[in-house]
Scaffold this motif. Structure first.
Motif, PDB file in Angstrom:
ATOM      1  N   ALA A   1       6.601   7.862 -10.882  1.00 25.18           N
ATOM      2  CA  ALA A   1       6.319   6.515  -9.903  1.00 25.18           C
ATOM      3  C   ALA A   1       6.064   7.187  -8.339  1.00 25.18           C
ATOM      4  N   ARG A   2       6.820   8.246  -8.221  1.00 21.84           N
ATOM      5  CA  ARG A   2       6.470   8.802  -7.065  1.00 21.84           C
ATOM      6  C   ARG A   2       5.026   9.542  -6.890  1.00 21.84           C
ATOM      7  N   HIS A   3       4.612   9.820  -8.038  1.00 25.06           N
ATOM      8  CA  HIS A   3       3.188  10.456  -8.035  1.00 25.06           C
ATOM      9  C   HIS A   3       2.183   9.465  -7.960  1.00 25.06           C
ATOM     10  N   ARG A   4       2.600   8.206  -8.639  1.00 24.40           N
ATOM     11  CA  ARG A   4       1.747   7.161  -8.442  1.00 24.40           C
ATOM     12  C   ARG A   4       1.603   6.707  -6.971  1.00 24.40           C
ATOM     13  N   ALA A   5       2.692   6.553  -6.445  1.00 24.80           N
ATOM     14  CA  ALA A   5       2.729   6.063  -5.113  1.00 24.80           C
ATOM     15  C   ALA A   5       1.840   6.898  -4.123  1.00 24.80           C
ATOM     16  N   GLU A   6       2.140   8.228  -4.303  1.00 23.99           N
ATOM     17  CA  GLU A   6       1.161   9.547  -3.423  1.00 23.99           C
ATOM     18  C   GLU A   6      -0.369   9.289  -3.585  1.00 23.99           C
ATOM     19  N   ALA A   7      -0.597   9.061  -5.160  1.00 21.75           N
ATOM     20  CA  ALA A   7      -1.860   9.112  -5.173  1.00 21.75           C
ATOM     21  C   ALA A   7      -2.680   7.668  -4.651  1.00 21.75           C
ATOM     22  N   VAL A   8      -1.874   6.659  -5.118  1.00 21.60           N
ATOM     23  CA  VAL A   8      -2.664   5.560  -4.320  1.00 21.60           C
ATOM     24  C   VAL A   8      -2.590   5.443  -2.834  1.00 21.60           C
ATOM     25  N   ALA A   9      -1.668   6.079  -2.401  1.00 23.36           N
ATOM     26  CA  ALA A   9      -1.698   6.079  -0.850  1.00 23.36           C
ATOM     27  C   ALA A   9      -2.882   6.996  -0.060  1.00 23.36           C
ATOM     28  N   GLY A  10      -3.514   7.729  -1.063  1.00 24.47           N
ATOM     29  CA  GLY A  10      -4.930   8.359  -0.724  1.00 24.47           C
ATOM     30  C   GLY A  10      -6.029   7.221  -0.993  1.00 24.47           C
ATOM     31  N   HIS A  11      -5.869   6.350  -1.769  1.00 27.85           N
ATOM     32  CA  HIS A  11      -6.938   5.476  -2.036  1.00 27.85           C
ATOM     33  C   HIS A  11      -6.524   4.207  -2.527  1.00 27.85           C
TER      34      HIS A  11
ATOM     35  N   PRO B   1      -7.323   1.130  -3.365  1.00 27.99           N
ATOM     36  CA  PRO B   1      -7.917   0.379  -4.434  1.00 27.99           C
ATOM     37  C   PRO B   1      -7.615   0.877  -5.847  1.00 27.99           C
ATOM     38  N   ALA B   2      -7.056   2.122  -5.733  1.00 30.06           N
ATOM     39  CA  ALA B   2      -6.686   2.721  -7.244  1.00 30.06           C
ATOM     40  C   ALA B   2      -5.268   2.123  -7.943  1.00 30.06           C
ATOM     41  N   ALA B   3      -4.482   1.310  -6.876  1.00 30.07           N
ATOM     42  CA  ALA B   3      -3.424   0.483  -7.325  1.00 30.07           C
ATOM     43  C   ALA B   3      -3.516  -0.135  -8.613  1.00 30.07           C
TER      44      ALA B   3
END
Length: 199
Positions: free
Chosen positions: A98-108, A110-112
Motif C-alpha cells: 500500500a505504501r508503494h501505491r501511495a508513492e506511485a499515485v503521489a506522482g500522478h 489520476p492514477a489513483a
C-alpha cells in the motif's frame, strides 16, 4: 449492487506497471510472471520500476531462481526508477505494498483510480463474475473491463493482507513466500485476461 464504470484510454494496447522498492525482487517477479502468462500478445505491455531503484541492476539471485521455478524468464532484466511519466502511461499500476501505491499515485494523482496492490487486485478479481470479462473478445477491452470491475468493488471486498513482504536480504524461503504470494494474487486476473468467450 455495484456498477463498473468504463476506463478511459486507447483501445489498441494496455500497459501494466508493477512497482516495488528496488525493482530487483518483487516487481520483476510479477512483471516476468505476467509476461509469461500473457504470452506474445502485442496488445499488452508489461513493465516494472522501483520507488528507490538504482538504475541498471539485475534481479537478485534468489529472485531469479524463484522466478524460474514459477515458469518465468529473468533474461535481460535491468532495474529502473519509478517516475511520474511511467505511472501516467500505465493503464494498470500494481504495487507490492500500500505504501508503494501511495508513492506511485503521489506522482500522478489520476492514477489513483487504476492503482492497486498486487494482492488487493487479486482479491477484487476473484469477486468479479467471470462472464463480465470473458464476454469481451478483444484482450484490451477485457483488461479495461477487469480494471473497471475491480475499481467498482474496492471497499466492498475485504483484503486481509494487501502487502507482499519484502524478501530482500532475507532467506530463500522469504523469496519463495513472496513469489508464491505474487503468483497466487495474479492467478485469477491473468486467467480472466487470457480467457475470452467462445460464443
Amino acid at each position: 449492487m455495484y456498477r463498473a464504470m468504463p476506463m478511459p484510454g486507447d483501445d489498441t494496447d494496455f500497459h501494466i506497471l508493477f512497482v516495488c522498492t528496488g525493482n530487483i525482487c518483487r516487481s520483476p517477479l510479477a512483471e516476468r510472471l505476467t509476461r509469461s502468462a500473457l504470452g506474445a500478445c502485442p496488445a499488452f505491455q508489461v513493465t516494472s520500476a522501483g520507488t528507490h531503484a538504482e538504475r541498471g541492476r539485475a534481479m537478485t539471485e534468489h529472485a531469479r531462481r524463484v522466478l524460474v521455478r514459477l515458469g518465468g524468464d529473468p533474461g535481460g532484466f535491468v532495474s529502473r526508477r519509478l517516475t511520474p511519466d511511467l505511472v501516467a502511461a500505465a493503464d494498470l499500476v500494481l504495487t507490492a505494498t500500500a505504501r508503494h501505491r501511495a508513492e506511485a499515485v503521489a506522482g500522478h494523482l489520476p492514477a489513483a483510480t487504476r492503482a492497486f496492490t498486487i494482492a488487493e487486485f487479486g482479491a477484487l478479481a476473484r469477486a468479479v463474475p467471470a462472464e463480465r470479462i470473458a464476454g469481451h473478445r478483444d484482450p484490451v477491452r477485457r483488461a479495461r473491463a477487469l480494471v473497471a470491475e475491480a475499481r467498482a468493488l474496492r471497499g466492498l471486498v475485504r483484503v486481509d493482507r494487501p502487502d507482499i513482504p519484502d524478501p530482500y536480504r532475507r532467506s530463500r524461503w522469504a523469496y519463495r513466500a513472496a513469489g508464491r504470494g505474487i503468483a497466487r494474487s495474479l492467478a485469477v486476473p491473468l486467467r480472466l485476461l487470457t480467457q475470452s468467450s467462445t460464443s
